[in-house]
Design a protein around this motif. Structure first.
Motif, PDB file in Angstrom:
ATOM      1  N   SER A   9       0.827  -1.196   0.000  1.00  0.00           N
ATOM      2  CA  SER A   9       0.000   0.000   0.000  1.00  0.00           C
ATOM      3  C   SER A   9       0.865   1.251   0.000  1.00  0.00           C
ATOM      4  N   SER A  10       0.306   2.309  -0.560  1.00  0.00           N
ATOM      5  CA  SER A  10       1.025   3.576  -0.626  1.00  0.00           C
ATOM      6  C   SER A  10       0.125   4.649  -0.021  1.00  0.00           C
ATOM      7  N   LYS A  11      -0.057   4.577   1.288  1.00  0.00           N
ATOM      8  CA  LYS A  11      -1.004   5.453   1.965  1.00  0.00           C
ATOM      9  C   LYS A  11      -0.463   6.855   2.200  1.00  0.00           C
ATOM     10  N   LEU A  12       0.822   7.042   1.931  1.00  0.00           N
ATOM     11  CA  LEU A  12       1.458   8.268   2.362  1.00  0.00           C
ATOM     12  C   LEU A  12       1.184   9.440   1.435  1.00  0.00           C
ATOM     13  N   GLY A  13       0.648  10.521   2.020  1.00  0.00           N
ATOM     14  CA  GLY A  13       0.469  11.786   1.330  1.00  0.00           C
ATOM     15  C   GLY A  13       0.945  12.887   2.254  1.00  0.00           C
ATOM     16  N   SER A  14       0.798  14.133   1.824  1.00  0.00           N
ATOM     17  CA  SER A  14       1.357  15.235   2.610  1.00  0.00           C
ATOM     18  C   SER A  14       0.683  15.393   3.967  1.00  0.00           C
ATOM     19  N   ALA A  15      -0.639  15.214   4.022  1.00  0.00           N
ATOM     20  CA  ALA A  15      -1.339  15.370   5.305  1.00  0.00           C
ATOM     21  C   ALA A  15      -0.873  14.320   6.301  1.00  0.00           C
ATOM     22  N   THR A  16      -0.728  13.068   5.828  1.00  0.00           N
ATOM     23  CA  THR A  16      -0.249  11.986   6.682  1.00  0.00           C
ATOM     24  C   THR A  16       1.163  12.270   7.169  1.00  0.00           C
ATOM     25  N   MET A  17       2.018  12.762   6.262  1.00  0.00           N
ATOM     26  CA  MET A  17       3.399  13.067   6.616  1.00  0.00           C
ATOM     27  C   MET A  17       3.479  14.176   7.662  1.00  0.00           C
ATOM     28  N   ARG A  18       2.704  15.233   7.482  1.00  0.00           N
ATOM     29  CA  ARG A  18       2.750  16.340   8.452  1.00  0.00           C
ATOM     30  C   ARG A  18       2.327  15.872   9.843  1.00  0.00           C
ATOM     31  N   LYS A  19       1.286  15.045   9.903  1.00  0.00           N
ATOM     32  CA  LYS A  19       0.841  14.511  11.198  1.00  0.00           C
ATOM     33  C   LYS A  19       1.921  13.643  11.829  1.00  0.00           C
ATOM     34  N   MET A  20       2.579  12.830  10.995  1.00  0.00           N
ATOM     35  CA  MET A  20       3.624  11.961  11.502  1.00  0.00           C
ATOM     36  C   MET A  20       4.797  12.772  12.046  1.00  0.00           C
ATOM     37  N   LEU A  21       5.199  13.805  11.322  1.00  0.00           N
ATOM     38  CA  LEU A  21       6.309  14.645  11.774  1.00  0.00           C
ATOM     39  C   LEU A  21       5.979  15.318  13.108  1.00  0.00           C
ATOM     40  N   GLN A  22       4.757  15.807  13.237  1.00  0.00           N
ATOM     41  CA  GLN A  22       4.353  16.475  14.471  1.00  0.00           C
ATOM     42  C   GLN A  22       4.295  15.494  15.638  1.00  0.00           C
ATOM     43  N   ARG A  23       3.992  14.236  15.331  1.00  0.00           N
ATOM     44  CA  ARG A  23       3.913  13.212  16.382  1.00  0.00           C
ATOM     45  C   ARG A  23       5.294  12.732  16.809  1.00  0.00           C
ATOM     46  N   ARG A  24       6.224  12.592  15.855  1.00  0.00           N
ATOM     47  CA  ARG A  24       7.521  11.994  16.141  1.00  0.00           C
ATOM     48  C   ARG A  24       8.611  12.993  16.499  1.00  0.00           C
ATOM     49  N   ILE A  25       8.458  14.248  16.073  1.00  0.00           N
ATOM     50  CA  ILE A  25       9.502  15.254  16.332  1.00  0.00           C
ATOM     51  C   ILE A  25       8.883  16.414  17.111  1.00  0.00           C
ATOM     52  N   PRO A  26       9.131  16.512  18.410  1.00  0.00           N
ATOM     53  CA  PRO A  26       8.539  17.573  19.227  1.00  0.00           C
ATOM     54  C   PRO A  26       8.896  18.961  18.697  1.00  0.00           C
ATOM     55  N   ASP A  27       7.890  19.843  18.624  1.00  0.00           N
ATOM     56  CA  ASP A  27       8.082  21.232  18.188  1.00  0.00           C
ATOM     57  C   ASP A  27       8.780  21.322  16.837  1.00  0.00           C
ATOM     58  N   VAL A  28       8.455  20.400  15.930  1.00  0.00           N
ATOM     59  CA  VAL A  28       9.083  20.394  14.612  1.00  0.00           C
ATOM     60  C   VAL A  28       8.762  21.690  13.855  1.00  0.00           C
ATOM     61  N   LYS A  29       9.771  22.222  13.156  1.00  0.00           N
ATOM     62  CA  LYS A  29       9.592  23.430  12.366  1.00  0.00           C
ATOM     63  C   LYS A  29       9.420  23.039  10.908  1.00  0.00           C
ATOM     64  N   MET A  30       8.263  23.381  10.326  1.00  0.00           N
ATOM     65  CA  MET A  30       7.953  23.017   8.950  1.00  0.00           C
ATOM     66  C   MET A  30       7.467  24.223   8.168  1.00  0.00           C
ATOM     67  N   GLN A  31       7.774  24.227   6.879  1.00  0.00           N
ATOM     68  CA  GLN A  31       7.181  25.178   5.949  1.00  0.00           C
ATOM     69  C   GLN A  31       6.672  24.371   4.760  1.00  0.00           C
ATOM     70  N   THR A  32       5.557  24.798   4.167  1.00  0.00           N
ATOM     71  CA  THR A  32       4.965  24.026   3.080  1.00  0.00           C
ATOM     72  C   THR A  32       4.676  24.900   1.874  1.00  0.00           C
ATOM     73  N   GLN A  33       4.690  24.276   0.729  1.00  0.00           N
ATOM     74  CA  GLN A  33       4.320  24.947  -0.518  1.00  0.00           C
ATOM     75  C   GLN A  33       3.397  24.031  -1.292  1.00  0.00           C
ATOM     76  N   TYR A  34       2.184  24.495  -1.549  1.00  0.00           N
ATOM     77  CA  TYR A  34       1.150  23.714  -2.242  1.00  0.00           C
ATOM     78  C   TYR A  34       1.212  24.016  -3.735  1.00  0.00           C
ATOM     79  N   ARG A  35       1.128  22.969  -4.552  1.00  0.00           N
ATOM     80  CA  ARG A  35       1.198  23.155  -5.999  1.00  0.00           C
ATOM     81  C   ARG A  35       0.000  22.488  -6.666  1.00  0.00           C
ATOM     82  N   LYS A  36      -0.739  23.249  -7.482  1.00  0.00           N
ATOM     83  CA  LYS A  36      -1.920  22.723  -8.173  1.00  0.00           C
ATOM     84  C   LYS A  36      -1.497  22.126  -9.513  1.00  0.00           C
TER      85      LYS A  36
END
Length: 206
Positions: A109-136
């Motif tokens: 299975s390939s369940k991984l998308g950006s929303a899943t990744m962001r949640k995982m990062l926030q869960r595994r890395i305390p106070d993680v600093k992220m910036q995002t860029q959305y592309r249509k």
């Protein structure tokens, strides 16, 4: 039976055949025309920020297998101020992969998308600093609804990341996914388009 489904990524020749097909329907043309500019803007805003050392080092390139542990490990290897760039599908395509991930073996299975990744990062890395860029991004998908279209069947395989989806999936599952495709597509000038948006996640080591 769903165990008859095979992960497309395990068949490189067939994978690239399907990518070539989907490219002809606008995905590659749009992606390439926007890709360089978007990445240039991303690197300029995140990397070239007045520091003397702007060296970019690629640590790894991978897929979604064992991905959570790998991402955390790569983050741990960064120097302070180092950045981890992650590019993943989002929106409609992520919804489709999540739906597929519920019916195929976990190993393919390939369940991984950006929303899943962001949640995982926030869960595994305390106070993680992220910036995002959305592309249509989108591509024409009318052929995907034609059962006897070779191009359409290859497009389905690529989006779902399953080899010969229409031939190997039970009819009820094929019907369910085609209905879901129609819900996710949008119409423009009499043609149906599938949203293939993605998101660049930049994780900065503190």
């Amino acid at each position: 039976m769903t165990q008859d489904l095979k992960a497309l990524v395990l068949f490189p020749k067939e994978y690239f055949e399907r990518y070539e097909v989907i490219s002809r329907y606008g995905y590659d043309e749009y992606f390439l025309s926007q890709h360089d500019k978007n990445l240039k803007d991303t690197f300029e805003s995140f990397v070239f920020c007045g520091k003397a050392d702007s060296t970019l080092r690629v640590l790894a390139v991978g897929t979604s297998d064992d991905i959570e542990g790998t991402t955390v490990e790569l983050y741990g290897r960064l120097n302070t101020g180092g950045m981890l760039f992650i590019l993943l599908v989002t929106g409609a395509w992520e919804q489709m992969l999540l739906r597929m991930g519920n019916i195929v073996p976990e190993s393919m299975s390939s369940k991984l998308g950006s929303a899943t990744m962001r949640k995982m990062l926030q869960r595994r890395i305390p106070d993680v600093k992220m910036q995002t860029q959305y592309r249509k991004i989108s591509f024409k998908f009318d052929e995907g609804f034609k059962e006897n279209s070779e191009d359409g069947n290859m497009m389905l395989d690529f989006v779902l990341q399953v080899l010969d989806f229409r031939k190997t999936a039970p009819p009820e599952i094929v019907g369910d996914f085609m209905k879901f495709f129609k819900e996710l597509c949008y119409e423009e000038n009499g043609e149906l388009y599938f949203p293939a948006d993605d998101e660049i996640i930049t994780v900065i080591k503190q």
